[in-house]
Design a protein around this motif. Structure first.
Motif, PDB file in Angstrom:
ATOM      1  N   VAL A  34      33.391  39.332  43.924  1.00  0.00           N
ATOM      2  CA  VAL A  34      34.167  38.976  42.786  1.00  0.00           C
ATOM      3  C   VAL A  34      32.783  38.077  42.033  1.00  0.00           C
ATOM      4  CG1 VAL A  34      35.733  37.604  41.978  1.00  0.00           C
ATOM      5  CG2 VAL A  34      36.178  38.830  44.104  1.00  0.00           C
ATOM      6  N   ALA A  35      32.868  38.558  40.612  1.00  0.00           N
ATOM      7  CA  ALA A  35      31.903  37.954  39.748  1.00  0.00           C
ATOM      8  C   ALA A  35      30.397  37.926  40.047  1.00  0.00           C
ATOM      9  CB  ALA A  35      32.262  36.411  39.708  1.00  0.00           C
ATOM     10  N   HIS A  38      27.266  41.619  36.368  1.00  0.00           N
ATOM     11  CA  HIS A  38      27.544  41.232  35.419  1.00  0.00           C
ATOM     12  C   HIS A  38      28.538  41.697  34.354  1.00  0.00           C
ATOM     13  CE1 HIS A  38      24.648  43.359  32.472  1.00  0.00           C
ATOM     14  NE2 HIS A  38      24.648  44.013  33.560  1.00  0.00           N
ATOM     15  N   ASP A  39      28.741  43.105  34.370  1.00  0.00           N
ATOM     16  CA  ASP A  39      29.659  43.798  33.716  1.00  0.00           C
ATOM     17  C   ASP A  39      31.058  43.877  34.525  1.00  0.00           C
ATOM     18  OD1 ASP A  39      31.169  45.581  32.414  1.00  0.00           O
ATOM     19  OD2 ASP A  39      29.366  47.057  32.103  1.00  0.00           O
ATOM     20  N   GLN A  40      31.802  42.960  34.288  1.00  0.00           N
ATOM     21  CA  GLN A  40      33.341  42.678  34.882  1.00  0.00           C
ATOM     22  C   GLN A  40      34.114  43.919  34.345  1.00  0.00           C
ATOM     23  OE1 GLN A  40      34.555  39.982  36.878  1.00  0.00           O
ATOM     24  NE2 GLN A  40      32.400  40.508  37.186  1.00  0.00           N
ATOM     25  N   THR A  41      34.087  44.597  33.225  1.00  0.00           N
ATOM     26  CA  THR A  41      34.832  45.708  32.994  1.00  0.00           C
ATOM     27  C   THR A  41      34.423  47.113  33.747  1.00  0.00           C
ATOM     28  OG1 THR A  41      34.770  44.869  30.698  1.00  0.00           O
ATOM     29  CG2 THR A  41      35.430  47.177  31.228  1.00  0.00           C
ATOM     30  N   TRP A  43      32.950  46.632  36.672  1.00  0.00           N
ATOM     31  CA  TRP A  43      33.155  46.400  38.210  1.00  0.00           C
ATOM     32  C   TRP A  43      34.879  46.724  38.527  1.00  0.00           C
ATOM     33  CZ3 TRP A  43      36.528  42.060  39.825  1.00  0.00           C
ATOM     34  CH2 TRP A  43      36.518  42.172  41.308  1.00  0.00           C
ATOM     35  N   GLN A  44      35.423  46.443  37.383  1.00  0.00           N
ATOM     36  CA  GLN A  44      36.932  46.556  37.499  1.00  0.00           C
ATOM     37  C   GLN A  44      37.346  48.012  37.679  1.00  0.00           C
ATOM     38  OE1 GLN A  44      38.753  43.964  34.532  1.00  0.00           O
ATOM     39  NE2 GLN A  44      38.986  42.246  35.909  1.00  0.00           N
TER      40      GLN A  44
END
Ligand code: M6P
Ligand code: ZN
Length: 187
Positions: A34-35, A38-41, A43-44
């Protein structure tokens, strides 16, 4: 007189796997990190159960002066433009160092001191990395095969992940087909 000779564990230099009677193994999945990227989108969009790295460790006695031996196997891949990497940590006992030995694949060892100054070492089969005390460390797989590195560290060292909640000062990405290290403000 017969002096008994015992058979110690062994590590296969080609892939870093141990042959031992007793071992501990732990897989870190994308959803655990988690976190971290850097690219959260991006990662999801990766299934959380996707394995990113596995650590296998020999069982060893613990306490002052004792050592752990383990191998990290870091898969190739990216989250968005950022290469797969380990979570990375300082030691809880900051003064304690560690040694990494590259066995398979190619990548980078990201090192960062307590002043936030980061540097990179090339990891390849046979590379020896002396991680000094007071230095956070993270492996990054910039290649196309599994990156395996053997690690030896004091059992009293402990892991401090919280100190890096803001991330490291460098991120390693694929940009225009090249491996690029970028300095970042807040990880
Ligand atoms: C190496 C050692 C271990 C560490 C592991 C994974 O095997 O340094 O102590 O736990 O890498 O790294 P991390 O704990 O940062 O996920
Ligand atoms: Zn460590």
């Amino acid at each position: 007189m017969n002096i008994p000779v015992s058979l110690p564990p062994s590590v296969a230099f080609l892939n870093g796997h141990f042959t031992a009677e007793d071992m501990i193994a732990k897989i870190t999945h994308c959803g655990d990190l988690v976190a971290v990227f850097h690219d959260q989108t991006a990662w999801q969009s990766i299934p959380p159960e996707t394995p990113i790295y596995q650590v296998e460790m020999l069982k060893s006695p613990q306490g002052e002066g004792e050592l752990f031996v383990g191998t990290t196997h870091l898969n190739p891949g990216r989250v968005g433009d950022e290469f797969y990497m380990t979570r990375g940590h300082f030691h809880q006992r900051r003064e304690q160092g560690e040694v990494y030995l590259g066995l398979r694949g190619s990548g980078l060892l990201l090192l960062q001191n307590e002043q936030g100054e980061a540097r990179l070492e090339q990891v390849s089969p046979g590379s020896v990395h002396i991680i000094p005390g007071f230095t956070a460390h993270r492996l990054i797989n910039t290649g196309t095969e599994v990156l395996s590195a053997l690690a030896v560290w004091p059992t009293i060292a402990g892991h401090d992940y919280a100190a890096l909640a803001q991330g490291f000062a460098l991120r390693v990405v694929l940009q225009d087909g090249n491996i690029q290290a970028k300095e970042v403000q807040n990880g």
